[in-house]
Design a protein around this motif. Sequence first.
Motif, PDB file in Angstrom:
ATOM      1  N   ALA A   7       0.831  -1.203   0.000  1.00  0.00           N
ATOM      2  CA  ALA A   7       0.000   0.000   0.000  1.00  0.00           C
ATOM      3  C   ALA A   7       0.868   1.256   0.000  1.00  0.00           C
ATOM      4  CB  ALA A   7      -0.929  -0.012   1.212  1.00  0.00           C
ATOM      5  N   LEU A   8       1.955   1.235   0.762  1.00  0.00           N
ATOM      6  CA  LEU A   8       2.870   2.374   0.777  1.00  0.00           C
ATOM      7  C   LEU A   8       3.510   2.579  -0.593  1.00  0.00           C
ATOM      8  CD1 LEU A   8       4.599   1.863   4.248  1.00  0.00           C
ATOM      9  CD2 LEU A   8       2.882   3.564   3.628  1.00  0.00           C
ATOM     10  N   MET A   9       3.792   1.468  -1.287  1.00  0.00           N
ATOM     11  CA  MET A   9       4.344   1.578  -2.638  1.00  0.00           C
ATOM     12  C   MET A   9       3.342   2.249  -3.570  1.00  0.00           C
ATOM     13  SD  MET A   9       6.036  -2.247  -2.808  1.00  0.00           S
ATOM     14  CE  MET A   9       6.490  -2.123  -4.529  1.00  0.00           C
ATOM     15  N   VAL A  10       2.072   1.878  -3.439  1.00  0.00           N
ATOM     16  CA  VAL A  10       1.035   2.481  -4.272  1.00  0.00           C
ATOM     17  C   VAL A  10       0.934   3.982  -3.990  1.00  0.00           C
ATOM     18  CG1 VAL A  10      -1.468   2.634  -4.615  1.00  0.00           C
ATOM     19  CG2 VAL A  10      -0.342   0.420  -4.659  1.00  0.00           C
ATOM     20  N   LEU A  11       0.958   4.351  -2.709  1.00  0.00           N
ATOM     21  CA  LEU A  11       0.841   5.764  -2.356  1.00  0.00           C
ATOM     22  C   LEU A  11       2.006   6.575  -2.920  1.00  0.00           C
ATOM     23  CD1 LEU A  11      -0.447   5.672   1.330  1.00  0.00           C
ATOM     24  CD2 LEU A  11      -1.744   5.795  -0.803  1.00  0.00           C
ATOM     25  N   ALA A  12       3.202   5.977  -2.921  1.00  0.00           N
ATOM     26  CA  ALA A  12       4.361   6.675  -3.484  1.00  0.00           C
ATOM     27  C   ALA A  12       4.177   6.907  -4.984  1.00  0.00           C
ATOM     28  CB  ALA A  12       5.626   5.865  -3.217  1.00  0.00           C
ATOM     29  N   ARG A  13       3.647   5.922  -5.674  1.00  0.00           N
ATOM     30  CA  ARG A  13       3.425   6.056  -7.119  1.00  0.00           C
ATOM     31  C   ARG A  13       2.300   7.055  -7.409  1.00  0.00           C
ATOM     32  NH1 ARG A  13       5.933   1.353  -6.394  1.00  0.00           N
ATOM     33  NH2 ARG A  13       7.017   0.308  -8.108  1.00  0.00           N
ATOM     34  N   ILE A  14       1.281   7.077  -6.528  1.00  0.00           N
ATOM     35  CA  ILE A  14       0.194   8.044  -6.697  1.00  0.00           C
ATOM     36  C   ILE A  14       0.725   9.470  -6.533  1.00  0.00           C
ATOM     37  CG2 ILE A  14      -1.892   8.947  -5.571  1.00  0.00           C
ATOM     38  CD1 ILE A  14      -2.716   6.053  -5.051  1.00  0.00           C
ATOM     39  N   ARG A  15       1.603   9.650  -5.552  1.00  0.00           N
ATOM     40  CA  ARG A  15       2.181  10.965  -5.310  1.00  0.00           C
ATOM     41  C   ARG A  15       2.918  11.459  -6.561  1.00  0.00           C
ATOM     42  NH1 ARG A  15       5.376   9.568  -1.613  1.00  0.00           N
ATOM     43  NH2 ARG A  15       3.859   9.750   0.083  1.00  0.00           N
ATOM     44  N   LYS A  16       3.653  10.525  -7.188  1.00  0.00           N
ATOM     45  CA  LYS A  16       4.444  10.895  -8.368  1.00  0.00           C
ATOM     46  C   LYS A  16       3.556  11.107  -9.587  1.00  0.00           C
ATOM     47  CE  LYS A  16       8.401   9.303 -11.111  1.00  0.00           C
ATOM     48  NZ  LYS A  16       9.439   8.240 -11.262  1.00  0.00           N
ATOM     49  N   ALA A  17       2.545  10.238  -9.744  1.00  0.00           N
ATOM     50  CA  ALA A  17       1.717  10.294 -10.952  1.00  0.00           C
ATOM     51  C   ALA A  17       0.679  11.414 -10.914  1.00  0.00           C
ATOM     52  CB  ALA A  17       1.019   8.948 -11.162  1.00  0.00           C
ATOM     53  N   PHE A  18       0.121  11.689  -9.729  1.00  0.00           N
ATOM     54  CA  PHE A  18      -1.003  12.636  -9.647  1.00  0.00           C
ATOM     55  C   PHE A  18      -0.673  13.901  -8.854  1.00  0.00           C
ATOM     56  CE2 PHE A  18      -2.873   8.366 -10.036  1.00  0.00           C
ATOM     57  CZ  PHE A  18      -3.675   8.535 -11.146  1.00  0.00           C
ATOM     58  N   ASN A  19       0.536  13.953  -8.270  1.00  0.00           N
ATOM     59  CA  ASN A  19       0.897  15.091  -7.423  1.00  0.00           C
ATOM     60  C   ASN A  19      -0.117  15.276  -6.298  1.00  0.00           C
ATOM     61  OD1 ASN A  19       2.513  17.237  -6.577  1.00  0.00           O
ATOM     62  ND2 ASN A  19       1.302  18.735  -7.738  1.00  0.00           N
ATOM     63  N   VAL A  20      -0.492  14.129  -5.689  1.00  0.00           N
ATOM     64  CA  VAL A  20      -1.496  14.116  -4.626  1.00  0.00           C
ATOM     65  C   VAL A  20      -0.949  13.336  -3.445  1.00  0.00           C
ATOM     66  CG1 VAL A  20      -3.712  13.093  -3.953  1.00  0.00           C
ATOM     67  CG2 VAL A  20      -3.545  14.407  -6.069  1.00  0.00           C
ATOM     68  N   GLU A  21      -1.130  13.880  -2.244  1.00  0.00           N
ATOM     69  CA  GLU A  21      -0.701  13.202  -1.028  1.00  0.00           C
ATOM     70  C   GLU A  21      -1.897  12.480  -0.400  1.00  0.00           C
ATOM     71  OE1 GLU A  21       2.192  12.826   0.310  1.00  0.00           O
ATOM     72  OE2 GLU A  21       3.487  14.288  -0.679  1.00  0.00           O
ATOM     73  N   LEU A  22      -1.829  11.163  -0.340  1.00  0.00           N
ATOM     74  CA  LEU A  22      -2.866  10.379   0.328  1.00  0.00           C
ATOM     75  C   LEU A  22      -2.281   9.744   1.587  1.00  0.00           C
ATOM     76  CD1 LEU A  22      -4.569   8.432  -2.624  1.00  0.00           C
ATOM     77  CD2 LEU A  22      -5.208  10.641  -1.646  1.00  0.00           C
ATOM     78  N   VAL A  23      -3.097   9.631   2.627  1.00  0.00           N
ATOM     79  CA  VAL A  23      -2.665   8.907   3.821  1.00  0.00           C
ATOM     80  C   VAL A  23      -3.092   7.455   3.667  1.00  0.00           C
ATOM     81  CG1 VAL A  23      -2.677  10.885   5.359  1.00  0.00           C
ATOM     82  CG2 VAL A  23      -4.777   9.592   5.045  1.00  0.00           C
ATOM     83  N   LEU A  24      -2.383   6.582   4.354  1.00  0.00           N
ATOM     84  CA  LEU A  24      -2.575   5.142   4.188  1.00  0.00           C
ATOM     85  C   LEU A  24      -4.007   4.720   4.492  1.00  0.00           C
ATOM     86  CD1 LEU A  24      -1.008   2.598   3.464  1.00  0.00           C
ATOM     87  CD2 LEU A  24      -0.406   2.336   5.864  1.00  0.00           C
ATOM     88  N   ARG A  25      -4.623   5.374   5.462  1.00  0.00           N
ATOM     89  CA  ARG A  25      -5.973   4.980   5.858  1.00  0.00           C
ATOM     90  C   ARG A  25      -6.970   5.114   4.702  1.00  0.00           C
ATOM     91  NH1 ARG A  25      -7.620   3.948  10.710  1.00  0.00           N
ATOM     92  NH2 ARG A  25      -5.803   4.954  11.649  1.00  0.00           N
ATOM     93  N   MET A  26      -6.720   6.052   3.815  1.00  0.00           N
ATOM     94  CA  MET A  26      -7.628   6.219   2.675  1.00  0.00           C
ATOM     95  C   MET A  26      -7.688   4.957   1.823  1.00  0.00           C
ATOM     96  SD  MET A  26      -6.870  10.074   1.304  1.00  0.00           S
ATOM     97  CE  MET A  26      -7.244  11.526   2.285  1.00  0.00           C
ATOM     98  N   LEU A  27      -6.525   4.334   1.626  1.00  0.00           N
ATOM     99  CA  LEU A  27      -6.487   3.130   0.811  1.00  0.00           C
ATOM    100  C   LEU A  27      -7.188   1.969   1.516  1.00  0.00           C
ATOM    101  CD1 LEU A  27      -5.658   1.617  -1.696  1.00  0.00           C
ATOM    102  CD2 LEU A  27      -3.366   1.349  -0.756  1.00  0.00           C
ATOM    103  N   PHE A  28      -7.054   1.899   2.843  1.00  0.00           N
ATOM    104  CA  PHE A  28      -7.730   0.828   3.575  1.00  0.00           C
ATOM    105  C   PHE A  28      -9.242   1.031   3.583  1.00  0.00           C
ATOM    106  CE2 PHE A  28      -3.500   0.007   5.214  1.00  0.00           C
ATOM    107  CZ  PHE A  28      -3.493  -1.374   5.326  1.00  0.00           C
ATOM    108  N   GLU A  29      -9.670   2.271   3.615  1.00  0.00           N
ATOM    109  CA  GLU A  29     -11.106   2.538   3.662  1.00  0.00           C
ATOM    110  C   GLU A  29     -11.748   2.486   2.283  1.00  0.00           C
ATOM    111  OE1 GLU A  29     -11.344   6.267   5.647  1.00  0.00           O
ATOM    112  OE2 GLU A  29     -11.015   5.414   7.654  1.00  0.00           O
ATOM    113  N   THR A  30     -10.997   2.812   1.232  1.00  0.00           N
ATOM    114  CA  THR A  30     -11.512   2.737  -0.145  1.00  0.00           C
ATOM    115  C   THR A  30     -10.491   2.002  -0.999  1.00  0.00           C
ATOM    116  OG1 THR A  30     -10.581   4.933  -0.557  1.00  0.00           O
ATOM    117  CG2 THR A  30     -12.922   4.818  -0.001  1.00  0.00           C
ATOM    118  N   PRO A  31     -10.456   0.657  -0.899  1.00  0.00           N
ATOM    119  CA  PRO A  31      -9.379  -0.121  -1.533  1.00  0.00           C
ATOM    120  C   PRO A  31      -9.575  -0.406  -3.023  1.00  0.00           C
ATOM    121  CG  PRO A  31     -10.832  -1.578  -0.308  1.00  0.00           C
ATOM    122  CD  PRO A  31     -11.343  -0.179  -0.078  1.00  0.00           C
TER     123      PRO A  31
END
Length: 433
Positions: free
Chosen positions: A366-390
């Motif tokens: 999940a942390l790997m996905v968040l890192a790629r999202i940050r790079k691809a979309f210029n968006v900061e997501l917290v880990l809980r978001m992915l657990f709540e909306t997977p």
Amino acid sequence: MSQLTAPTFDAFLRDLFVPLCAGGTLCLPPARKLPLDQMLEWLGSSGVTLVHCVPSLLRALLSFDQLQAADVARLAALRTICLSGEVLLPATVRQFREVFGDGVELVNFYGASETTMIRCHHRIVAADVERGYIPIGKPIAATQMIVLDADGVACPVGTPGEIYVRSAFFTLGYYRDAALSAQVFVPNPLRPGADEVVYRSGDMGVLLADGNLRFLGRRDGQVKVNGVRIEVGEIENALLSHPEIAEAAVVARSAEDGSTSLHAYVVARGELPPDLRQFLAVRMVQAALPHSIAGLDALPMTSSGKVDRKALGARKDVDAPSTTAYAAPVTATQEALAGLYAEVLGRERVGIHDDFFALGGHSLRALMVLARIRKAFNVELVLRMLFETPTVAGLAAQIDTIQAAQGDEGQLDLDDLLAGALDELADITKTEG
């Protein structure tokens, strides 16, 4: 007193001889394994006043429709239920008190064959319903429970350690296995040179301020997921707190790459609730969320009536493909995010309704996905978001919303972002130390 224990289980001795030695009546069921409705009927017609069983059986009885429908009158003679052999979960106690109130006493036992069975007991009180655990209690007569650290030093109140039993009542050791006997029947570390032997249980525990002992699990069975120490009993208790879940068991599996994953098996009262992962996500740290949650008609049991965790661990359904029909991405965000999911999970394609964790994701991925999202979309997501909306669809909607807010305001509120990051860091870095 009921006799529900297989002759191969040590508790059979207590169930057999205690009532006979005390002038009581031993009640034998008409068959080795009775359906729940027949079990209730037999307990009532036999006039049983004391039941001894494992928590799994009690949970099954409490979840039975007729019992839930307040058909408790048939058990009018019942006065006490003693439980041993498994961890007693607060959810079970809560359900028990909803059905029986103060009319039937519930007692939690702790002990081992090596110490001639029960050495500790705790009589359940109303306040226990609010605990996050149920104590195993205080030692019975002629017994002392000692909690020691790895160096054999007594642990202060509130500090976890290994449970040692000091008592006059031990077995003679393991049959024809002197080496194993010497490993667990050891000289008392607190009384060197006193020629006194104590039993090293291999169980971890902590002495509480009120003198009770809390059981923490096996010394050799602690589960660590990505460095976080996990108590599977806490996950099971959280699952059982869902109103639609009757039984739950969680097992850990190790992969070839050395990673550990958790897998939950539940028995639902009706259809398997679709919101179980989200239900757990707001109650557990991320590392404790199961890799998979599967519904079963019944949990497998050993001959002694305990949940057969070995059988659950050997199941081959944990990596079964997603049963969700493939749905192709519709928006550009969904398409890019589905590609990121597939890349991290090592899959050819991922549909927009596929669950990241059901496909093999865990907190590190999940942390790997968040890192790629940050790079691809210029968006900061917290880990809980992915657990709540997977799912891709759910997370893509989150990304679109945040990007729209960034467009309106120029940038995210730094204070909010930092607060979220600190919360995530606290969850991820919870370790034994």
